[in-house]
Design an enzyme around this catalytic site. Structure first.
Site, PDB file in Angstrom:
ATOM      1  N   GLU A  41      20.459  24.907  26.589  1.00 34.87           N
ATOM      2  CA  GLU A  41      19.003  25.481  26.965  1.00 34.87           C
ATOM      3  C   GLU A  41      19.242  25.961  28.536  1.00 34.87           C
ATOM      4  O   GLU A  41      18.253  26.602  28.913  1.00 34.87           O
ATOM      5  CB  GLU A  41      18.190  24.488  26.751  1.00 34.87           C
ATOM      6  CG  GLU A  41      18.043  24.031  25.285  1.00 34.87           C
ATOM      7  CD  GLU A  41      17.120  25.208  24.667  1.00 34.87           C
ATOM      8  OE1 GLU A  41      16.423  25.968  25.297  1.00 34.87           O
ATOM      9  OE2 GLU A  41      17.366  25.439  23.388  1.00 34.87           O
TER      10      GLU A  41
ATOM     11  N   TYR B  83      12.420  21.643  29.759  1.00 37.31           N
ATOM     12  CA  TYR B  83      13.523  20.852  29.432  1.00 37.31           C
ATOM     13  C   TYR B  83      14.704  21.635  30.170  1.00 37.31           C
ATOM     14  O   TYR B  83      15.457  21.011  30.792  1.00 37.31           O
ATOM     15  CB  TYR B  83      13.530  20.786  27.927  1.00 37.31           C
ATOM     16  CG  TYR B  83      15.119  19.920  27.621  1.00 37.31           C
ATOM     17  CD1 TYR B  83      15.420  18.906  27.839  1.00 37.31           C
ATOM     18  CD2 TYR B  83      16.239  20.972  27.212  1.00 37.31           C
ATOM     19  CE1 TYR B  83      16.543  18.306  27.361  1.00 37.31           C
ATOM     20  CE2 TYR B  83      17.411  20.402  26.620  1.00 37.31           C
ATOM     21  CZ  TYR B  83      17.393  19.147  26.838  1.00 37.31           C
ATOM     22  OH  TYR B  83      18.780  18.554  26.341  1.00 37.31           O
TER      23      TYR B  83
ATOM     24  N   ARG C 285      21.466  29.861  16.909  1.00 33.82           N
ATOM     25  CA  ARG C 285      22.197  28.996  17.622  1.00 33.82           C
ATOM     26  C   ARG C 285      23.308  28.619  17.087  1.00 33.82           C
ATOM     27  O   ARG C 285      23.897  29.533  16.137  1.00 33.82           O
ATOM     28  CB  ARG C 285      21.312  27.609  17.287  1.00 33.82           C
ATOM     29  CG  ARG C 285      19.609  27.647  17.629  1.00 33.82           C
ATOM     30  CD  ARG C 285      19.996  27.493  19.149  1.00 33.82           C
ATOM     31  NE  ARG C 285      18.487  27.441  19.853  1.00 33.82           N
ATOM     32  CZ  ARG C 285      17.713  28.591  20.313  1.00 33.82           C
ATOM     33  NH1 ARG C 285      18.169  29.868  20.056  1.00 33.82           N
ATOM     34  NH2 ARG C 285      16.549  28.539  20.726  1.00 33.82           N
TER      35      ARG C 285
ATOM     36  N   SER D  45      14.407  14.873  25.360  1.00 29.60           N
ATOM     37  CA  SER D  45      15.432  16.014  24.797  1.00 29.60           C
ATOM     38  C   SER D  45      15.093  16.979  23.895  1.00 29.60           C
ATOM     39  O   SER D  45      15.461  17.452  23.627  1.00 29.60           O
ATOM     40  CB  SER D  45      16.573  15.183  24.419  1.00 29.60           C
ATOM     41  OG  SER D  45      16.274  14.341  23.421  1.00 29.60           O
TER      42      SER D  45
ATOM     43  N   SER E  73      23.043  20.800  28.919  1.00 22.81           N
ATOM     44  CA  SER E  73      22.581  21.517  27.709  1.00 22.81           C
ATOM     45  C   SER E  73      22.773  23.235  27.656  1.00 22.81           C
ATOM     46  O   SER E  73      22.582  23.673  28.705  1.00 22.81           O
ATOM     47  CB  SER E  73      21.007  21.140  27.674  1.00 22.81           C
ATOM     48  OG  SER E  73      20.638  21.998  26.450  1.00 22.81           O
TER      49      SER E  73
ATOM     50  N   ARG F 282      17.335  18.558  11.022  1.00 25.54           N
ATOM     51  CA  ARG F 282      16.796  17.214  10.506  1.00 25.54           C
ATOM     52  C   ARG F 282      15.699  17.413   9.502  1.00 25.54           C
ATOM     53  O   ARG F 282      15.584  16.714   8.539  1.00 25.54           O
ATOM     54  CB  ARG F 282      17.005  16.052  11.082  1.00 25.54           C
ATOM     55  CG  ARG F 282      16.467  14.758  10.634  1.00 25.54           C
ATOM     56  CD  ARG F 282      17.736  14.353  10.006  1.00 25.54           C
ATOM     57  NE  ARG F 282      17.514  13.266   8.730  1.00 25.54           N
ATOM     58  CZ  ARG F 282      17.423  11.834   9.317  1.00 25.54           C
ATOM     59  NH1 ARG F 282      16.972  11.641  10.566  1.00 25.54           N
ATOM     60  NH2 ARG F 282      16.880  11.011   8.512  1.00 25.54           N
TER      61      ARG F 282
END
Length: 346
Positions: A142, A163, A231, A99, A140, A205
């Protein structure tokens, strides 16, 4: 507003692929809280990777029979079919994938096999097993790639990474099996969603951990790539609720799940460092190795359909999310340092 049909959940059984990931762990908590028996798939390896679910797997208030782990993999369709025949789940949540978007450029064949073909193997395993179940496919944002925002269920897919391409293949495989074989199969097109359980290589993160370490004097610099990428960041525990709601509907359909709020990586940096009273400009450095060969400039979701039909709406936006993550990483680091001091004292 039309709301989802929420049938009684006690006594239901669910299978979750990718249960050890961020979303899998939150979804397992949600389903166990609703009275489900949960079967999680984990890949066989030489080391344990169950940190995100250890607290529920080992919790004496969660009887072991209600959370069962199986060694299985999306590369093995026969094993998937056998497991489905054994468990006979009411619901299947396919969250397993390679992912990480940047990693998909380095491992495109592996990403295509697990993220793309792995979904098809699972769909075929459901069909071959003859088990009547409902499937949630983790799609997703994406997939939208270079399509201009805001993106909704009718926005064309123009993926800009291996991806994204693999997820688009999985999306259309799910739609095809729904239409060709009458399967109850849905796609949740989730935009970026984060939490303290997010993998440490993902940018949000990476930022929140760096803030905790910089404040503690253990780190001074943070290296990142494109700070201008836009985003739509939401809170993972809220997003798994939307997954569950999709499978409680009378008819299968596909839904965008997003906050509709845009922020650049720079905005998230400012919010996260601000939680610690720090100026991010003093610590953040550019490193070209973190840039993608082809960038997705802006992903901003329109979740109107999910709000209307599922009765779902986001509550946590990116500033509150940054605060949640920084506070969690600060506590975790303090616990780690305290534990280290205890070991030294002994």
């Amino acid at each position: 507003m039309e709301t989802t049909q929420t049938a009684p959940s006690a006594g239901k059984t669910a299978v979750i692929t990718g249960i050890t990931g961020q979303d899998g762990s939150y979804l397992a908590e949600l389903l166990l809280g609703k009275g489900y028996t949960v079967h999680g798939l984990i890949r066989r390896s030489s080391s344990f990777n169950t940190e995100r679910i250890d607290h529920i797997y080992q919790d004496p208030q969660t009887p072991g029979r209600r959370l069962v782990l199986h060694h299985a993999d999306l590369s093995d369709g026969v094993a998937l079919a056998n497991l489905l025949r054994e468990v006979r789940p009411d619901e299947v949540y396919n969250l397993g994938a390679q992912s990480h978007v940047r990693v998909s450029f380095d491992a495109p064949l592996y990403t295509g096999d697990i993220t793309g073909l792995g979904t098809l193997r699972l769909l075929e395993a459901i069909r071959a097993s003859g088990v009547e179940t409902r499937l949630y496919q983790a799609s997703s944002s994406e997939m939208f790639g270079s399509s201009p925002p805001p993106q909704h269920e009718g926005t064309p897919f123009r993926p800009r990474s291996p991806y994204g391409c693999a997820k688009a293949y999985a999306y259309w495989s799910t739609v095809n099996h729904r239409e060709a074989y009458g399967m109850f199969a849905v796609n949740g097109i989730l935009f970026n969603h984060e939490s303290p359980r997010r993998g440490e290589t993902f940018v949000t993160r990476k930022i929140s951990r760096a803030v905790a370490r910089i404040r503690a004097g253990l780190q001074d610099e943070l290296f990142l790539g494109n700070l201008d990428a836009v985003r739509d960041w939401g809170y993972a525990p809220e997003y798994v609720e939307a997954m569950w709601r999709m499978l409680q509907r009378d008819e299968p359909d596909d839904y965008v799940v997003a906050t509709g709020t845009s922020a650049t990586v720079r905005d998230f940096l400012e919010a996260a460092f601000g939680c610690a009273g720090l100026d991010w400009r003093r610590h953040v450095r550019f490193d070209a190795k973190y840039q993608r060969p082809s960038e997705v400039d802006a992903l901003i979701g329109d979740a109107s359909k999910a709000e209307d039909l599922l009765g779902w709406a986001p509550r946590v936006r990116y500033r509150a999310l940054a605060e949640i993550m920084v506070e969690a990483d600060t506590r975790q680091l303090a616990d780690e340092l305290s534990g280290a001091r205890v070991r030294v004292d002994r």
